[in-house]
Motif scaffolding. Structure first.
Motif, PDB file in Angstrom:
ATOM      1  N   THR A 189       0.849  -1.192   0.000  1.00 33.42           N
ATOM      2  CA  THR A 189       0.000   0.000   0.000  1.00 33.42           C
ATOM      3  C   THR A 189       0.877   1.230   0.000  1.00 33.42           C
ATOM      4  O   THR A 189       1.656   1.417   0.942  1.00 33.42           O
ATOM      5  N   PRO A 190       0.857   2.089  -1.015  1.00 30.80           N
ATOM      6  CA  PRO A 190       0.040   1.968  -2.237  1.00 30.80           C
ATOM      7  C   PRO A 190       0.489   0.803  -3.110  1.00 30.80           C
ATOM      8  O   PRO A 190       1.604   0.301  -2.956  1.00 30.80           O
ATOM      9  N   SER A 191      -0.386   0.417  -4.015  1.00 26.34           N
ATOM     10  CA  SER A 191      -0.145  -0.768  -4.835  1.00 26.34           C
ATOM     11  C   SER A 191       1.076  -0.595  -5.742  1.00 26.34           C
ATOM     12  O   SER A 191       1.380   0.506  -6.207  1.00 26.34           O
ATOM     13  N   THR A 192       1.796  -1.702  -5.964  1.00 26.61           N
ATOM     14  CA  THR A 192       2.945  -1.726  -6.873  1.00 26.61           C
ATOM     15  C   THR A 192       2.549  -2.477  -8.138  1.00 26.61           C
ATOM     16  O   THR A 192       2.051  -3.607  -8.064  1.00 26.61           O
ATOM     17  N   LEU A 193       2.765  -1.861  -9.278  1.00 30.62           N
ATOM     18  CA  LEU A 193       2.299  -2.410 -10.548  1.00 30.62           C
ATOM     19  C   LEU A 193       2.854  -3.805 -10.814  1.00 30.62           C
ATOM     20  O   LEU A 193       2.142  -4.693 -11.293  1.00 30.62           O
ATOM     21  N   SER A 194       4.133  -4.047 -10.490  1.00 29.36           N
ATOM     22  CA  SER A 194       4.760  -5.329 -10.805  1.00 29.36           C
ATOM     23  C   SER A 194       4.217  -6.479  -9.969  1.00 29.36           C
ATOM     24  O   SER A 194       4.463  -7.644 -10.273  1.00 29.36           O
ATOM     25  N   ASN A 195       3.454  -6.169  -8.900  1.00 33.44           N
ATOM     26  CA  ASN A 195       2.879  -7.226  -8.072  1.00 33.44           C
ATOM     27  C   ASN A 195       1.627  -7.841  -8.689  1.00 33.44           C
ATOM     28  O   ASN A 195       1.080  -8.804  -8.143  1.00 33.44           O
ATOM     29  N   THR A 196       1.151  -7.283  -9.770  1.00 32.55           N
ATOM     30  CA  THR A 196      -0.015  -7.817 -10.485  1.00 32.55           C
ATOM     31  C   THR A 196       0.413  -8.264 -11.869  1.00 32.55           C
ATOM     32  O   THR A 196       0.978  -7.478 -12.633  1.00 32.55           O
ATOM     33  N   GLN A 197       0.159  -9.547 -12.175  1.00 28.11           N
ATOM     34  CA  GLN A 197       0.603 -10.120 -13.443  1.00 28.11           C
ATOM     35  C   GLN A 197      -0.486 -11.002 -14.048  1.00 28.11           C
ATOM     36  O   GLN A 197      -1.318 -11.570 -13.336  1.00 28.11           O
ATOM     37  N   SER A 198      -0.444 -11.124 -15.379  1.00 26.96           N
ATOM     38  CA  SER A 198      -1.324 -12.039 -16.091  1.00 26.96           C
ATOM     39  C   SER A 198      -0.646 -13.400 -16.161  1.00 26.96           C
ATOM     40  O   SER A 198       0.513 -13.500 -16.584  1.00 26.96           O
ATOM     41  N   VAL A 199      -1.355 -14.436 -15.744  1.00 29.88           N
ATOM     42  CA  VAL A 199      -0.792 -15.783 -15.691  1.00 29.88           C
ATOM     43  C   VAL A 199      -1.585 -16.692 -16.621  1.00 29.88           C
ATOM     44  O   VAL A 199      -2.821 -16.757 -16.526  1.00 29.88           O
ATOM     45  N   SER A 200      -0.885 -17.394 -17.507  1.00 29.97           N
ATOM     46  CA  SER A 200      -1.521 -18.352 -18.406  1.00 29.97           C
ATOM     47  C   SER A 200      -1.525 -19.726 -17.758  1.00 29.97           C
ATOM     48  O   SER A 200      -0.476 -20.231 -17.360  1.00 29.97           O
ATOM     49  N   ILE A 201      -2.705 -20.327 -17.658  1.00 24.89           N
ATOM     50  CA  ILE A 201      -2.847 -21.655 -17.069  1.00 24.89           C
ATOM     51  C   ILE A 201      -2.861 -22.673 -18.207  1.00 24.89           C
ATOM     52  O   ILE A 201      -3.698 -22.577 -19.117  1.00 24.89           O
ATOM     53  N   PRO A 202      -1.943 -23.643 -18.225  1.00 22.68           N
ATOM     54  CA  PRO A 202      -1.864 -24.597 -19.336  1.00 22.68           C
ATOM     55  C   PRO A 202      -3.170 -25.369 -19.507  1.00 22.68           C
ATOM     56  O   PRO A 202      -3.762 -25.863 -18.540  1.00 22.68           O
ATOM     57  N   ALA A 203      -3.622 -25.459 -20.753  1.00 17.74           N
ATOM     58  CA  ALA A 203      -4.842 -26.203 -21.048  1.00 17.74           C
ATOM     59  C   ALA A 203      -4.606 -27.695 -20.855  1.00 17.74           C
ATOM     60  O   ALA A 203      -3.491 -28.197 -21.008  1.00 17.74           O
ATOM     61  N   GLY A 204      -5.661 -28.404 -20.495  1.00 23.39           N
ATOM     62  CA  GLY A 204      -5.548 -29.851 -20.320  1.00 23.39           C
ATOM     63  C   GLY A 204      -6.553 -30.356 -19.316  1.00 23.39           C
ATOM     64  O   GLY A 204      -7.306 -29.588 -18.712  1.00 23.39           O
TER      65      GLY A 204
END
Length: 601
Positions: free
Chosen positions: A380-395
């Motif tokens: 707090t305040p929020s840090t941009l690098s702490n939020t990420q897009s994560v790809s979950i492998p299909a299967g």
């Protein structure tokens, strides 16, 4: 294959029931070489093509499978028009920083159609279980590019478009006749408290003994160091009766106080040593002599080594011991006072978690192009690098495989791993999926938001995240501040700066904790107080320099006054000289006049 016959013989290849007229038949077969342990196969010889083989090194797994290791990282890279070259793929893999190093090697082939460059992928992990799987997926639910699949697709239990050139293996050894293995070159646990680093193949003998020689040398060095210091202090502040001269700091209070303080510290007993049989230097054979120097009794030291080897270090370093083994000493400050302190814990540290409220089915299918936005250990305040897009492998996964795949996908994000942020994913006894930060405390938190593909509700139901909390409690009855599992004593109290790591699952009284400051630690603190930038000697030096400056200024002022006095005296002398000259002139005039008067009578 040819058959040659003669005489009245019926039958033969293709001639059943007829007179044998002979025949010639050619049989063709193909040969496939598959290593059953993933080891590379080296095909050589003068004419391997005659057997339908290609010269060189290759190999494939036979009947293998792939199970992701949750303790190792996985990662995703994007191949598009900006990096769809061999070197671009290499750079993308290396920048991913998920435990795989990519390089390009040329085999030297030339000519039309030659493809000399080879992409080499090497795992940074060791051990027989080390393997890798490369899966490709298109964006937006589209299938992956066929050329990329042909180049990179690799599944030990399926299509292997890459060939393994070197199989991973464990370190194998025997210790006292017992077979041991290790996934790295370090072997731990075979001998209690000893880690063996296997650097080459062969036999060796390892002797584990107390380093009594090193300890004796260390104590001798301590004694010698003090005696050298004592000699120097005596030379600076003592008086030589033979030469009738004193040292440059004879009578200086700072030097006398330093010497007295050191002697007082080394003469006192160490407090806070719970369960130790040693509390002072005399117990290990170190004592003061009449001339103020230290001497070492080797016999007493050896006896202490034989009976209290582990306690000797406590006489010299700052150490802490708790009656509760789950209360561990982390560090202290110069303000921490030695003593025994009661520990009381009112709240244990916890981790940020997201625990599902629905049990996972026997199999869960993750759709293609599934992406979640995950915020991990945000501030707090929020840090941009702490939020990420994560790809979950299909299967399609069973609960254990799903936990492993999810953990690997999140921990494989370079922004998280670079910040030291990781998660652990498990399935509890009720079949609920649990996602938690590996960090403890109020700074441990996570949120998960589904973006595309399979929604998080399919795995966690309607569960909401729970933020972690810091440990809370008191040390010796004094206030302490929690940060994760670390409890730090409040400023101004005797426990100022004392840091303890609190683990376990019990609140309330947790026994006592003894903190001691050994002689070497005390001397180091004393030296800092005297020699530091704001230390006593620096202050004393500044005071003396200021005195010199004051004397110089006074001397300059006195010199200026002497100039003024001299100028005044010269002015007065000149005025007096002028007055005397005038009086002499007057005297001469009067003498002449009186003489003239006398002549006229």
């Amino acid at each position: 294959m040819a058959e040659a016959v003669s005489g009245a013989v019926s039958g033969g290849i293709g001639n059943s029931g007829q007179a044998n007229i002979g025949s010639s038949t050619t049989a063709v077969a193909s040969i496939a070489l598959i290593a059953n342990d993933g080891s590379p196969i080296n095909v050589g010889g003068s004419n391997p093509a005659g057997a339908g083989l290609s010269a060189g090194i290759g190999g494939a797994y036979l009947g293998a499978s792939f199970n992701a290791d949750a303790t190792r990282t996985a990662g995703n890279i994007v191949i598009d028009s900006s990096n769809n070259t061999l070197s671009g793929i290499m750079d993308a893999i290396n920048k991913g920083n998920f435990g795989v190093t990519a390089s390009i090697v040329s085999d030297g082939s030339t000519g039309t159609g030659a493809t000399p460059n080879r992409l080499i992928l090497t795992s940074s992990a060791t051990g027989q279980s080390s393997t890798m799987k490369i899966t490709l997926a298109g964006s937006g639910g589209e299938p992956p590019d066929d050329a990329l699949v042909s180049l990179l697709g690799y599944d030990p239990g399926g299509v292997q478009n890459l060939s393994q050139k070197a199989a991973a293996s464990d370190t194998k050894a025997t210790v006292n006749g017992i077979n041991v293995t290790s996934a790295s070159t370090s072997i731990g646990g075979a001998i209690t408290g000893v880690t063996i680093n296997a650097l080459k193949v062969g036999a060796s003998t390892l002797a584990v003994t107390k380093d009594t020689g090193g300890l004796t040398n260390a104590v001798n060095s301590f004694v010698k160091g003090y005696n050298d210091l004592n000699t120097q202090i005596t030379a600076l502040g003592g008086y030589n009766t033979d030469t009738k001269t004193g040292g440059p700091l004879l009578g200086d209070s700072t030097l006398r106080n330093l010497q007295a303080t050191i002697r007082a510290q080394l003469s006192s007993s160490i407090t806070g040593l719970q369960g130790s049989g040693l509390t002072n230097l005399s117990q290990i054979g170190v004592s003061f002599q009449k001339d103020g120097s230290l001497a070492l009794d080797g016999g007493k030291l050896q006896k202490a080594i034989d009976n209290n080897y582990a306690d000797i270090a406590s006489l010299f370093a700052a150490v802490g011991h708790g009656s509760d083994p789950e209360v561990q000493f982390a560090s202290s400050s110069a303000k921490t006072q030695a003593g025994n302190y009661a520990i009381n814990i009112t709240q244990l540290a916890s981790k940020g978690t997201l625990t599902g409220n629905v049990a996972l089915p026997a199999e869960t299918t993750i759709a293609a192009d599934t992406k979640w936005t995950i915020t991990l250990n945000d501030s707090t305040p929020s840090t941009l690098s702490n939020t990420q897009s994560v790809s979950i492998p299909a299967g399609t996964y069973n609960p254990s495989q799903l936990a492993t795949a999810l953990q690997s996908a999140i921990n494989g994000v370079s922004a998280f791993s670079n910040a030291g942020a990781t998660v652990a994913v498990t399935v509890d006894d009720s079949g609920m999926l649990k996602l938690e930060s590996t960090r403890y405390g109020a700074k441990s938190n996570l949120t998960v938001v589904g973006d595309t593909g399979t929604d998080i509700s399919a795995l966690f139901g309607s569960a909401t995240p729970v933020q972690g909390v810091d440990v809370a409690g008191t040390i010796g009855g004094y206030t302490a501040t929690g940060d994760g599992q670390t409890l730090t004593g409040a400023p101004g109290a005797p426990i100022d700066g004392l840091k303890l790591t609190i683990t376990g699952d019990t609140t309330g009284p947790r026994g006592t904790f003894g903190f001691s400051q050994g002689y070497a630690y005390q001397l180091n603190t004393l030296a800092t107080g005297y020699l530091g930038g704001n230390g006593i000697i620096a202050g004393r030096t500044k005071g003396l320099n200021d005195t010199v400056k004051d004397i110089t200024a006074q001397r300059d002022k006195f010199s200026a006054r002497l100039v003024d006095v001299e100028a005044r005296y010269r002015k007065q002398y000149t005025a007096l000289d002028t007055s005397i000259a005038s009086m002499n002139t007057t005297q001469s005039f009067l003498t002449q006049q009186l003489a003239a008067l006398a002549a006229n009578k």
